[in-house]
Design a protein around this motif. Structure first.
Motif, PDB file in Angstrom:
ATOM      1  N   GLN A 223     -18.625  26.901 -29.639  1.00 44.92           N
ATOM      2  CA  GLN A 223     -17.186  27.222 -29.443  1.00 44.92           C
ATOM      3  C   GLN A 223     -16.432  26.628 -28.171  1.00 44.92           C
ATOM      4  N   LEU A 224     -17.210  26.559 -26.925  1.00 51.30           N
ATOM      5  CA  LEU A 224     -16.478  25.969 -25.846  1.00 51.30           C
ATOM      6  C   LEU A 224     -16.253  24.472 -26.336  1.00 51.30           C
ATOM      7  N   LYS A 225     -17.276  23.756 -26.787  1.00 50.02           N
ATOM      8  CA  LYS A 225     -16.923  22.528 -27.141  1.00 50.02           C
ATOM      9  C   LYS A 225     -15.770  22.378 -28.188  1.00 50.02           C
ATOM     10  N   THR A 226     -15.405  23.182 -28.967  1.00 51.12           N
ATOM     11  CA  THR A 226     -14.230  23.402 -29.893  1.00 51.12           C
ATOM     12  C   THR A 226     -13.115  23.601 -28.961  1.00 51.12           C
ATOM     13  N   VAL A 227     -13.259  24.401 -28.038  1.00 50.33           N
ATOM     14  CA  VAL A 227     -12.014  24.791 -27.104  1.00 50.33           C
ATOM     15  C   VAL A 227     -11.711  23.358 -26.490  1.00 50.33           C
ATOM     16  N   MET A 228     -12.662  22.684 -25.839  1.00 50.06           N
ATOM     17  CA  MET A 228     -12.322  21.425 -25.133  1.00 50.06           C
ATOM     18  C   MET A 228     -11.849  20.641 -26.043  1.00 50.06           C
ATOM     19  N   SER A 229     -12.249  20.336 -27.376  1.00 49.87           N
ATOM     20  CA  SER A 229     -11.530  19.383 -28.169  1.00 49.87           C
ATOM     21  C   SER A 229     -10.212  19.703 -28.458  1.00 49.87           C
ATOM     22  N   GLY A 230      -9.654  21.061 -28.328  1.00 47.23           N
ATOM     23  CA  GLY A 230      -8.242  21.084 -28.256  1.00 47.23           C
ATOM     24  C   GLY A 230      -7.367  20.457 -27.286  1.00 47.23           C
ATOM     25  N   TRP A 231      -8.012  20.522 -25.998  1.00 47.47           N
ATOM     26  CA  TRP A 231      -7.507  19.842 -24.948  1.00 47.47           C
ATOM     27  C   TRP A 231      -7.583  18.418 -25.038  1.00 47.47           C
ATOM     28  N   GLU A 232      -8.553  17.978 -25.777  1.00 47.75           N
ATOM     29  CA  GLU A 232      -8.611  16.408 -25.984  1.00 47.75           C
ATOM     30  C   GLU A 232      -7.812  16.008 -27.007  1.00 47.75           C
ATOM     31  N   ARG A 233      -7.492  16.775 -27.856  1.00 51.51           N
ATOM     32  CA  ARG A 233      -6.262  16.432 -28.882  1.00 51.51           C
ATOM     33  C   ARG A 233      -4.980  16.631 -28.311  1.00 51.51           C
ATOM     34  N   LEU A 234      -4.715  17.471 -27.276  1.00 50.39           N
ATOM     35  CA  LEU A 234      -3.469  17.626 -26.632  1.00 50.39           C
ATOM     36  C   LEU A 234      -3.104  16.444 -25.763  1.00 50.39           C
ATOM     37  N   ARG A 235      -4.118  15.651 -25.321  1.00 47.79           N
ATOM     38  CA  ARG A 235      -3.910  14.465 -24.190  1.00 47.79           C
ATOM     39  C   ARG A 235      -2.805  13.894 -24.442  1.00 47.79           C
ATOM     40  N   PRO A 236      -2.527  13.320 -25.660  1.00 44.91           N
ATOM     41  CA  PRO A 236      -1.071  12.305 -25.846  1.00 44.91           C
ATOM     42  C   PRO A 236       0.173  13.130 -25.220  1.00 44.91           C
ATOM     43  N   ASN A 237       0.225  14.408 -25.311  1.00 39.24           N
ATOM     44  CA  ASN A 237       1.384  15.087 -25.131  1.00 39.24           C
ATOM     45  C   ASN A 237       1.439  15.390 -23.707  1.00 39.24           C
ATOM     46  N   TRP A 383     -13.892  22.149 -17.634  1.00 37.73           N
ATOM     47  CA  TRP A 383     -12.423  21.715 -17.124  1.00 37.73           C
ATOM     48  C   TRP A 383     -12.757  20.389 -16.214  1.00 37.73           C
ATOM     49  N   ASP A 384     -13.460  20.506 -15.598  1.00 44.34           N
ATOM     50  CA  ASP A 384     -13.739  19.219 -14.372  1.00 44.34           C
ATOM     51  C   ASP A 384     -14.026  17.990 -15.215  1.00 44.34           C
ATOM     52  N   ARG A 385     -14.792  18.055 -16.274  1.00 42.38           N
ATOM     53  CA  ARG A 385     -15.224  17.084 -16.985  1.00 42.38           C
ATOM     54  C   ARG A 385     -13.991  16.548 -17.813  1.00 42.38           C
ATOM     55  N   PHE A 386     -13.065  17.342 -18.252  1.00 44.08           N
ATOM     56  CA  PHE A 386     -11.736  16.992 -19.173  1.00 44.08           C
ATOM     57  C   PHE A 386     -10.832  16.313 -18.023  1.00 44.08           C
ATOM     58  N   THR A 387     -10.512  16.909 -16.820  1.00 44.16           N
ATOM     59  CA  THR A 387      -9.667  16.200 -16.104  1.00 44.16           C
ATOM     60  C   THR A 387     -10.089  15.065 -15.291  1.00 44.16           C
ATOM     61  N   ALA A 388     -11.395  14.951 -15.387  1.00 41.05           N
ATOM     62  CA  ALA A 388     -11.972  13.403 -14.828  1.00 41.05           C
ATOM     63  C   ALA A 388     -12.090  12.349 -16.113  1.00 41.05           C
TER      64      ALA A 388
END
Length: 389
Positions: A223-237, A383-388
């Motif tokens: 589920q955390l992976k799914t949550v972070m996939s939401g942030w990945e999807r949001l990257r272009p915006n 979150w650190d992995r996402f922002t990096a």
């Protein structure tokens, strides 16, 4: 910008409640200029059966910077001859480390902490349960806060008294339509027009709600992976991720962006100081809300006076000054009439019951984690992995 560029992300370390409060205090909001010496608040009406503070003693406060309201501490000392000595919390993990190490030794008396994590401290025997009778001023706390299961310690006891809170929904300018549903954040029309904030707790809790996980205290690894996939999807915006909510507010009022996820109600107040209007939306899926408690630390060597200090901080006049000084929400219904219209409207006190139905203030994940669910630290690492990235 046509594509998301990780190099554009602003890194300033993990954001925490201390940084949020320091930013609020630095803003110097004081929307309603309050002099608590001129208000006839409940703090002056005796102690309702609670023993009076011990004159000449010291209350040792372990708190987020900003919660040691200088006006309140000055008045407390003037009225009762008690000094309050604050030590500032550097981060959530430090609370567990330091209080766990000094368990029962009386190094501090009072803790201000997030209700989403405080139950874990209580379960470890670090906090002393309090009774509603310990703080007569707590009678004025809105029932929505009193009813939260995570503050209860069994019977008529609580882990701590609710005293400051806020919702963190979507902040926008009038150039964007109302964010009725979080699903709208993925609209390609928002490409490069919104920012994120380097606040892992709020960001992950918010995206968990976007992805349909209301019980974000119990996320599995999948589920955390799914949550972070939401942030990945949001990257272009996302135009960028800024270091704090004040920086996001500055971009919004300058017209460089149109929205912020997650936002915070205080940004509306700060923008008003700049003569600008920002809007705080609570989408139908709900928003992350924080609630900070006043807690008694087990082993306090000055528990009688510590309880009187907690009661004092819940007095209407003191609550009103805290709200004005930090642009924060407060829990005393008697204090709200003392606030400026701008502060009352920003926190939607008139709609508190309605908003709590979609956005109750929820617990946060375990600090340690277990074999089934991810931990609070796992959130920060994700979150650190996402922002990096």
């Amino acid at each position: 910008m046509s594509e998301f560029d990780a190099a554009d992300f602003v890194h300033a370390g993990r954001f925490d409640r201390g940084a949020l409060l320091r930013r609020a205090a630095a803003a110097g909001v004081l929307v309603a200029s309050l002099d608590i010496t001129a208000l006839a608040g409940a703090a002056d009406r005796g102690f309702g059966g609670v023993p009076a503070p011990v004159r000449g003693s010291t209350v040792k406060l372990f708190c987020w910077q900003g919660y040691d309201d200088k006006y309140a501490l000055k008045q407390y000392k003037s009225r009762y001859g008690v000094t309050v000595q604050p030590t500032y919390i550097a981060g959530d993990q430090e609370v567990f480390t330091k209080l766990g190490a000094q368990k029962g030794q009386g190094q501090w008396d009072v803790l201000t902490y997030n209700s989403g994590l405080a139950p874990q401290l209580f379960q470890r025997g670090i906090l002393e349960p309090l009774s509603w009778s310990d703080a007569p001023n707590a009678a004025a706390i809105y029932p929505e806060f009193k009813k939260l299961p995570q503050i209860r310690a069994g019977g008529n006891r609580v882990i701590g008294f609710p005293f400051s809170w806020g919702y963190q929904g979507f902040i926008r300018t009038s150039r964007l339509p109302k964010m009725a549903s979080w699903k709208q954040i993925f609209d390609p029309k928002l490409k490069g027009r919104i920012v994120g904030v380097n606040d892992p707790t709020t960001s992950i809790a918010t995206m968990a709600l976007v992805m349909g996980f209301k019980d974000y205290a119990h996320l599995t690894k999948a589920q955390l992976k799914t949550v972070m996939s939401g942030w990945e999807r949001l990257r272009p915006n996302l135009r960028t991720i800024v270091s704090d909510y004040g920086a996001a507010k500055d971009l919004l009022v300058r017209g460089e962006i149109d929205g912020c996820i997650p936002g915070w109600q205080a940004m509306v107040i700060w923008a008003g100081q700049d003569g600008k209007t920002l809007i705080h939306d609570i989408p139908r899926e709900g928003v992350y809300g924080f609630l900070d408690l006043l807690c008694l630390i087990k082993g306090s060597k000055n528990a009688q006076t510590a309880k009187s200090y907690i009661n004092f901080m819940l007095a209407p006049d003191v609550q009103a000054h805290l709200a004005s000084d930090l642009s924060q929400g407060i829990t005393s219904a008697k204090a709200v009439p003392l606030l400026s219209k701008q502060l009352r409207n920003a926190y939607e006190y008139a709609s508190l019951s309605k908003n709590f139905k979609s956005s109750p203030i929820r617990p946060l994940p375990s600090n340690a984690g277990d074999s089934k669910y991810v931990s609070f630290a796992d959130w920060a690492e994700a979150w650190d992995r996402f922002t990096a990235g």
